[in-house]
Design a protein around this motif. Structure first.
Motif, PDB file in Angstrom:
ATOM      1  N   PRO B  12       0.852  -1.193   0.000  1.00  0.00           N
ATOM      2  CA  PRO B  12       0.000   0.000   0.000  1.00  0.00           C
ATOM      3  C   PRO B  12       0.891   1.248   0.000  1.00  0.00           C
ATOM      4  O   PRO B  12       1.992   1.214   0.557  1.00  0.00           O
ATOM      5  CB  PRO B  12      -0.759  -0.122   1.328  1.00  0.00           C
ATOM      6  CG  PRO B  12      -0.629  -1.546   1.735  1.00  0.00           C
ATOM      7  CD  PRO B  12       0.642  -2.054   1.152  1.00  0.00           C
ATOM      8  N   GLU B  13       0.404   2.298  -0.630  1.00  0.00           N
ATOM      9  CA  GLU B  13       1.193   3.519  -0.794  1.00  0.00           C
ATOM     10  C   GLU B  13       1.824   3.985   0.529  1.00  0.00           C
ATOM     11  O   GLU B  13       2.992   4.370   0.588  1.00  0.00           O
ATOM     12  CB  GLU B  13       0.282   4.620  -1.369  1.00  0.00           C
ATOM     13  CG  GLU B  13       0.954   5.956  -1.626  1.00  0.00           C
ATOM     14  CD  GLU B  13       2.009   5.888  -2.715  1.00  0.00           C
ATOM     15  OE1 GLU B  13       1.844   5.089  -3.652  1.00  0.00           O
ATOM     16  OE2 GLU B  13       3.020   6.629  -2.592  1.00  0.00           O
ATOM     17  N   ALA B  14       1.024   3.924   1.595  1.00  0.00           N
ATOM     18  CA  ALA B  14       1.471   4.458   2.886  1.00  0.00           C
ATOM     19  C   ALA B  14       2.685   3.728   3.443  1.00  0.00           C
ATOM     20  O   ALA B  14       3.395   4.260   4.286  1.00  0.00           O
ATOM     21  CB  ALA B  14       0.327   4.378   3.882  1.00  0.00           C
ATOM     22  N   LEU B  15       2.936   2.518   2.978  1.00  0.00           N
ATOM     23  CA  LEU B  15       4.016   1.719   3.574  1.00  0.00           C
ATOM     24  C   LEU B  15       5.276   1.670   2.734  1.00  0.00           C
ATOM     25  O   LEU B  15       6.266   1.067   3.121  1.00  0.00           O
ATOM     26  CB  LEU B  15       3.529   0.280   3.811  1.00  0.00           C
ATOM     27  CG  LEU B  15       2.309   0.127   4.715  1.00  0.00           C
ATOM     28  CD1 LEU B  15       1.911  -1.329   4.816  1.00  0.00           C
ATOM     29  CD2 LEU B  15       2.604   0.680   6.105  1.00  0.00           C
ATOM     30  N   ARG B  16       5.226   2.255   1.556  1.00  0.00           N
ATOM     31  CA  ARG B  16       6.385   2.139   0.663  1.00  0.00           C
ATOM     32  C   ARG B  16       7.592   2.876   1.204  1.00  0.00           C
ATOM     33  O   ARG B  16       7.467   3.971   1.753  1.00  0.00           O
ATOM     34  CB  ARG B  16       6.035   2.694  -0.715  1.00  0.00           C
ATOM     35  CG  ARG B  16       5.306   1.677  -1.527  1.00  0.00           C
ATOM     36  CD  ARG B  16       5.202   2.106  -2.964  1.00  0.00           C
ATOM     37  NE  ARG B  16       4.039   1.430  -3.540  1.00  0.00           N
ATOM     38  CZ  ARG B  16       3.412   1.833  -4.607  1.00  0.00           C
ATOM     39  NH1 ARG B  16       3.820   2.920  -5.224  1.00  0.00           N
ATOM     40  NH2 ARG B  16       2.394   1.175  -5.063  1.00  0.00           N
ATOM     41  N   PRO B  17       8.775   2.286   1.044  1.00  0.00           N
ATOM     42  CA  PRO B  17       9.973   3.005   1.488  1.00  0.00           C
ATOM     43  C   PRO B  17      10.254   4.200   0.576  1.00  0.00           C
ATOM     44  O   PRO B  17       9.711   4.291  -0.522  1.00  0.00           O
ATOM     45  CB  PRO B  17      11.075   1.953   1.364  1.00  0.00           C
ATOM     46  CG  PRO B  17      10.547   0.896   0.483  1.00  0.00           C
ATOM     47  CD  PRO B  17       9.057   0.974   0.493  1.00  0.00           C
ATOM     48  N   VAL B  18      11.130   5.070   1.062  1.00  0.00           N
ATOM     49  CA  VAL B  18      11.474   6.279   0.298  1.00  0.00           C
ATOM     50  C   VAL B  18      12.328   5.887  -0.900  1.00  0.00           C
ATOM     51  O   VAL B  18      13.386   5.296  -0.743  1.00  0.00           O
ATOM     52  CB  VAL B  18      12.283   7.250   1.196  1.00  0.00           C
ATOM     53  CG1 VAL B  18      12.707   8.477   0.405  1.00  0.00           C
ATOM     54  CG2 VAL B  18      11.495   7.635   2.414  1.00  0.00           C
ATOM     55  N   GLY B  19      11.862   6.205  -2.096  1.00  0.00           N
ATOM     56  CA  GLY B  19      12.674   6.037  -3.303  1.00  0.00           C
ATOM     57  C   GLY B  19      13.156   4.621  -3.557  1.00  0.00           C
ATOM     58  O   GLY B  19      12.705   3.654  -2.954  1.00  0.00           O
ATOM     59  N   GLU B  20      14.096   4.521  -4.522  1.00  0.00           N
ATOM     60  CA  GLU B  20      14.677   3.235  -4.910  1.00  0.00           C
ATOM     61  C   GLU B  20      16.178   3.284  -4.665  1.00  0.00           C
ATOM     62  O   GLU B  20      16.734   4.353  -4.423  1.00  0.00           O
ATOM     63  CB  GLU B  20      14.420   2.976  -6.395  1.00  0.00           C
ATOM     64  CG  GLU B  20      12.964   2.746  -6.751  1.00  0.00           C
ATOM     65  CD  GLU B  20      12.441   1.394  -6.288  1.00  0.00           C
ATOM     66  OE1 GLU B  20      13.258   0.511  -5.978  1.00  0.00           O
ATOM     67  OE2 GLU B  20      11.207   1.224  -6.216  1.00  0.00           O
ATOM     68  N   LEU B  21      16.830   2.120  -4.780  1.00  0.00           N
ATOM     69  CA  LEU B  21      18.283   2.097  -4.578  1.00  0.00           C
ATOM     70  C   LEU B  21      19.025   2.676  -5.781  1.00  0.00           C
ATOM     71  O   LEU B  21      20.143   3.160  -5.656  1.00  0.00           O
ATOM     72  CB  LEU B  21      18.760   0.667  -4.311  1.00  0.00           C
ATOM     73  CG  LEU B  21      18.364   0.103  -2.942  1.00  0.00           C
ATOM     74  CD1 LEU B  21      18.845  -1.322  -2.797  1.00  0.00           C
ATOM     75  CD2 LEU B  21      18.936   0.952  -1.813  1.00  0.00           C
ATOM     76  N   ILE B  22      18.410   2.584  -6.951  1.00  0.00           N
ATOM     77  CA  ILE B  22      18.949   3.286  -8.129  1.00  0.00           C
ATOM     78  C   ILE B  22      17.761   3.970  -8.787  1.00  0.00           C
ATOM     79  O   ILE B  22      16.751   3.317  -9.073  1.00  0.00           O
ATOM     80  CB  ILE B  22      19.617   2.307  -9.121  1.00  0.00           C
ATOM     81  CG1 ILE B  22      20.802   1.605  -8.455  1.00  0.00           C
ATOM     82  CG2 ILE B  22      20.082   3.051 -10.372  1.00  0.00           C
ATOM     83  CD1 ILE B  22      21.420   0.503  -9.276  1.00  0.00           C
ATOM     84  N   GLU B  23      17.879   5.245  -9.020  1.00  0.00           N
ATOM     85  CA  GLU B  23      16.743   5.997  -9.570  1.00  0.00           C
ATOM     86  C   GLU B  23      16.876   6.152 -11.088  1.00  0.00           C
ATOM     87  O   GLU B  23      17.987   6.158 -11.630  1.00  0.00           O
ATOM     88  CB  GLU B  23      16.680   7.398  -8.935  1.00  0.00           C
ATOM     89  CG  GLU B  23      16.363   7.415  -7.448  1.00  0.00           C
ATOM     90  CD  GLU B  23      14.901   7.133  -7.114  1.00  0.00           C
ATOM     91  OE1 GLU B  23      14.127   6.821  -8.040  1.00  0.00           O
ATOM     92  OE2 GLU B  23      14.549   7.207  -5.920  1.00  0.00           O
ATOM     93  N   GLY B  24      15.726   6.302 -11.725  1.00  0.00           N
ATOM     94  CA  GLY B  24      15.708   6.572 -13.160  1.00  0.00           C
ATOM     95  C   GLY B  24      15.906   5.304 -13.969  1.00  0.00           C
ATOM     96  O   GLY B  24      16.083   4.209 -13.439  1.00  0.00           O
ATOM     97  N   LYS B  25      15.885   5.480 -15.294  1.00  0.00           N
ATOM     98  CA  LYS B  25      16.055   4.338 -16.190  1.00  0.00           C
ATOM     99  C   LYS B  25      17.542   4.194 -16.466  1.00  0.00           C
ATOM    100  O   LYS B  25      18.121   4.948 -17.227  1.00  0.00           O
ATOM    101  CB  LYS B  25      15.288   4.609 -17.480  1.00  0.00           C
ATOM    102  CG  LYS B  25      14.571   3.393 -18.020  1.00  0.00           C
ATOM    103  CD  LYS B  25      13.656   3.767 -19.151  1.00  0.00           C
ATOM    104  CE  LYS B  25      13.301   2.575 -20.028  1.00  0.00           C
ATOM    105  NZ  LYS B  25      12.817   1.419 -19.316  1.00  0.00           N
ATOM    106  N   GLN B  26      18.157   3.229 -15.829  1.00  0.00           N
ATOM    107  CA  GLN B  26      19.615   3.077 -15.942  1.00  0.00           C
ATOM    108  C   GLN B  26      19.969   1.781 -16.659  1.00  0.00           C
ATOM    109  O   GLN B  26      19.179   0.843 -16.688  1.00  0.00           O
ATOM    110  CB  GLN B  26      20.262   3.067 -14.554  1.00  0.00           C
ATOM    111  CG  GLN B  26      19.973   4.282 -13.697  1.00  0.00           C
ATOM    112  CD  GLN B  26      20.510   5.565 -14.291  1.00  0.00           C
ATOM    113  OE1 GLN B  26      21.484   5.554 -15.052  1.00  0.00           O
ATOM    114  NE2 GLN B  26      19.871   6.675 -13.981  1.00  0.00           N
TER     115      GLN B  26
END
Lengths: 418, 463
Positions: B12-26
């Protein structure tokens, strides 16, 4: 599925049946064996209560260790704690029972029925000056009030967390998980602070002159190690039945084994640091604690603890294959619990009145009987609580983590990653 | 891990961690490009220039301070009786503490399989080595006679002189030299595959030769990788007890002394927690601006920053527990000496330092409970500065309050640092910044191959 109860496997059913027989037998036999132990300084009840404090402190480690691990579980959402969650919760629900079991200890300072805390409850003028200075803190009304306050808070927190967990089981409401996350760190901080005071009040104050700032962290770690070992044992018996069997993998045992290893090392680190600092300072108000425990045959017990509470489990748990087998890890967990019994004995028993420091074998037997008696009551209650909820909270969104973790484990094993 | 990543998405949206370990399309290539270009292509950004110039300037000041110190002796510092251990020991412990985060991130987080370490471990390891280099100088220079520094080592000599083996000061020598050596080895080992990447990408002949030499003939074969992974794991296993033992031994420097305020059994774990706390604050202090100067926000992401902030908060709580335990047990002990010491610490001549320390290490980190402060780089940077100052003050309070008022009122005194104390201390900060600036410019500051592994785990992409 999520609201069904759990059925105990045959072995644990037998344990529960036996527990109710052992409980009265152990306590009565312990009381009986205390009769010949009475001395001028200690009455029969005093001798019984010395064993009782020992038994209580050992069993108390499991609900309180579970209290801390539940908070860590909700903060870190680890897979190992996901499969252990219901064991922790059931252990937490035994806290009201622990309060009842604490009553014989609780009434002592006020009523003078036992002299466990005679180091500070005796007439003020007979106490050393350093203890007299502690009396604003160590006095029967304040001591009793604090103990009741700790229990009230622990039970309230336990009820709240268990209630939310049940609701999560029924509804799968993500907001409950948010609630867990919000309160868990605060409750962990409360656990650390309250256990510091409880360990000071109930154990450190038996030797009223002595104190150590390391004692409370050592208590947390000891409770953690006891709880982990106990959890491994229960998990190994419960793991064959659904829904746990669908999710429990050898990876979870591996992680619990690694945690046992970590806690074993931490126990040694803290015990040794405390010893080194007090030994090197050699101050009269502190050093008697270790002089007592180095005298006569207690010295052998000290060496046994170094070798068999630290070195042996360290070497055993370093090996991967010992952690990747449920039956092996269960055997190790039983062994570690045995060492915990020795360690708590080493901590508590030498603090009581004795003609000379040492191990008194007739007291050892009383301790074992009372330990079994309290354990009987506790196990009966705990196993009853364990059956009231399913072994997994299937509606918890963290279940995905547990599944992912299992796959990761297979992947790593295949690649030979240690 | 793949599933772990997708599991987060099903949260659920409320539980998602902040961001990703690598951002963007890499892609693997874009990741390698982002990191190697800092060394091989990009011009020096103004922030880097400032760090380099100011760091270099203070390095010169440090050199001047040392020359004056060796010429005139330790009398140029504020040390006196009863405070014979002044800023030198405070700075030493401060730097050693900072030097702990690197190995913790590299070794312990590796053993705990925390993938988020991959983007910051190289950086933190470099910080560790430079911090240990700064720390290691203080025991030598505080002798005032550097040329007899080798006396601290046990070696057979014609005078029959041996160091006192029961002294934690000697244990420090062994602990820190071992820690420095193993950290350096661990750091270099991790650099080998990345040096090879630089060698292969460099267009300048000199860079090709230099990186080729330090890459030790790395070809990226399966056998190389297998040995590399084994060596990393073994070194991580070796480093883990070192992380704990070094600062525990540093704490013994104080704890084995029979001095109220120093003789506390909680010191070892409390010092270790303080070291990790200070180390993470310094990693953040450096990482926050540098990732912005070099546009590396897609690799050192909001997730990394959030997690580091959480560890800073957790360790701050352990440190604060240490303060509370010290105060409570000083009172509980019933010992007049302990109680008087704590009263002096809280309300005595140095009370402003104590309360400033409480502000920095207790009040300021409490803001990290709020997500906004963990993810807002300016807010977090400010809190980290409080932590950096607070951890220095912690050592100042421990050293000075206990020494200025010991058992005999007739030997009580006061202590203050002098101009040269300040210059020496600021000089080491300059030296540290100077080394970090050189590191960022000449060495890949992020472990390329490890971030690529994270990318593989997140996307499942193959070469």
């Amino acid at each position: 599925m999520s609201t069904t109860n759990t059925t105990l496997p045959f072995t644990l059913q037998r344990v529960r049946g036996l527990a109710m027989i052992i409980a009265p037998l152990g306590l009565l036999a312990g009381l009986g064996l205390s009769i010949p132990l009475a001395t001028e300084l200690d009455s029969v009840f005093d001798k019984f209560m010395q064993a009782y404090v020992y038994g209580f402190w050992l069993w108390f480690a499991i609900p309180m260790g579970s209290f801390a691990f539940i908070m860590i579980h909700h903060m870190t959402t680890g897979a190992w704690s996901y499969v252990s969650q219901r064991i922790f919760e059931a252990a937490m629900r035994t806290l009201p029972l622990m309060l009842v079991l604490f009553i014989p200890i609780l009434i002592g300072p006020f009523t003078g029925l036992h002299s466990i805390y005679s180091g500070w409850t005796a007439a003020t003028e007979t106490l050393p000056e350093i203890v007299q200075n502690k009396l604003p803190y160590l006095n029967p009304p304040f001591w009793t009030g604090r103990a009741l306050a700790y229990f009230a808070a622990w039970i309230a927190i336990s009820m709240a967390f268990n209630g939310w967990s049940k609701k999560l089981d029924e509804t799968g409401d993500a907001l409950i998980v948010k609630k867990f996350r919000f309160f868990a760190p605060l409750c962990l901080i409360f656990y650390c602070l309250s256990m510091t005071l409880a360990a000071t009040d109930w154990i450190i104050s038996i030797e009223a002159e002595w104190w150590s700032t390391m004692y409370a962290p050592l208590t947390w770690i000891s409770q953690g190690l006891t709880t982990l070992s106990f959890t491994v044992i229960i998990l190994s018996y419960m793991g064959d039945d659904k829904p746990l069997s669908n999710y429990l993998s050898i990876e979870h045992y591996h992680h619990l084994g690694n945690l046992m290893l970590g806690f074993t090392v931490l126990w040694a680190y803290m015990s040794f640091s405390q010893y080194l600092i007090i030994w090197s300072a050699n101050l009269p108000e502190e050093i008697h604690y270790y002089l007592n425990r180095q005298a006569n045959d207690l010295n052998i017990l000290s060496v046994i603890l170094m070798g068999f509470h630290f070195l042996a489990p360290l070497l055993i748990l370093l090996f991967r294959r010992n952690k990747r087998s449920a039956s092996r890890l269960r055997t190790i967990a039983f062994y570690v619990l045995g060492m915990r019994m020795l360690d708590v004995f080493w901590h508590i028993n030498p603090s009581f009145h004795h003609p000379a420091p040492g191990i008194y074998w007739n007291e050892v037997l009383t301790h074992l009987l009372v330990f079994a008696g309290i354990g009987g009551v506790w196990m009966w209650f705990f196993l009853g609580e364990l059956t009231k909820r399913p072994m997994l909270c299937l509606n918890d969104p963290h279940l995905h983590i547990a599944l992912g973790h299992r796959d990761l484990g297979h992947h790593e094993e295949a690649s030979g990653h240690a | 891990m793949n599933k772990m990543s997708t599991a987060h998405k099903s949260y659920p949206e409320a539980l998602r961690p902040v961001g990703e370990l690598i951002e963007g399309k890499q892609t693997y290539e874009s990741i390698t490009d982002s990191i190697t270009s800092v060394v091989l292509e990009r011009p020096n950004p103004p922030g880097w220039m400032l760090m380099f110039v100011i760091g270099g300037m203070f390095t010169c000041i440090y050199g001047m301070s040392l020359v004056y110190l060796f010429a005139a002796g330790t009398g140029i510092w504020g040390i006196t009786m009863p405070v014979a251990w002044g800023w030198a020991i405070i700075n030493f412990v401060w730097w050693i503490g900072i030097g702990h985060a690197g190995t913790l991130i590299s070794a312990i987080l590796l053993l705990l399989r925390q993938d988020w370490r991959n983007a910051i471990n190289r950086f933190a390891e470099a910080m560790t080595i430079f911090a240990v280099a700064c720390a290691g100088q203080f025991p030598l220079i505080h002798m005032g006679r550097l040329w007899v520094g080798f006396f601290i080592l046990p070696y057979p000599n014609t005078m029959g002189l041996w160091p006192q083996f029961r002294s934690p000061l000697l244990w420090d020598v062994f602990a820190i030299s071992t820690y420095g050596s193993v950290s350096l080895l661990f750091w270099y080992l991790g650099l080998i595959p990345d040096f090879a990447s630089l060698r292969d990408r460099a267009k300048n002949r000199f860079a090709q030769l230099a990186y080729g030499t330090v890459a030790l003939g790395w070809r990226g074969s399966a056998r190389h990788w297998f040995r590399y992974e084994m060596a990393s794991l073994l070194l991580a296993g070796l480093c883990t007890p070192l992380v704990v033992s070094v600062h525990s031994i540093v704490s013994f420097d104080f704890a084995v002394a029979n001095l109220p305020g120093w003789h506390a059994t909680i010191f070892p774990p409390y010092f270790v927690a303080g070291a990790i706390y200070a180390g993470f604050a310094m990693v953040l202090t450096l990482a926050l601006p540098i990732r912005s100067w070099y546009n590396l926000k897609h690799i050192i992401t909001a997730r990394h920053i959030d997690l580091m902030a959480k560890i800073t908060l957790a360790t701050s709580m352990i440190v604060v527990y240490g303060y509370a335990a010290e105060a409570f047990f000083a009172w509980y002990s019933g010992s007049e000496m302990e109680r008087t010491m704590m009263w002096n610490r809280i309300f005595g001549d140095y009370a402003p330092a104590y309360w400033a320390l409480i502000l920095c290490n207790f009040v300021a980190p409490q803001f990290l409970w709020i997500k906004w402060f963990r993810t807002n780089v300016y807010g977090l940077f400010l809190i980290c500065q409080f932590v950096n100052v607070g951890m220095w003050l912690e050592r100042y309070v421990i050293v000075v309050t206990s020494l200025t008022k010991d058992f005999l009122p007739s030997s009580w005194g006061t202590y203050h640092g002098t101009f040269w104390d300040w210059m020496t201390y600021l000089g080491t900060i300059g030296f540290f910044c100077f080394l970090m600036a050189l590191f960022v410019r000449f060495v890949p500051m992020i472990a390329i191959h490890e971030v690529r592994v994270t990318h593989h785990k997140m996307t499942g992409e193959h070469h």
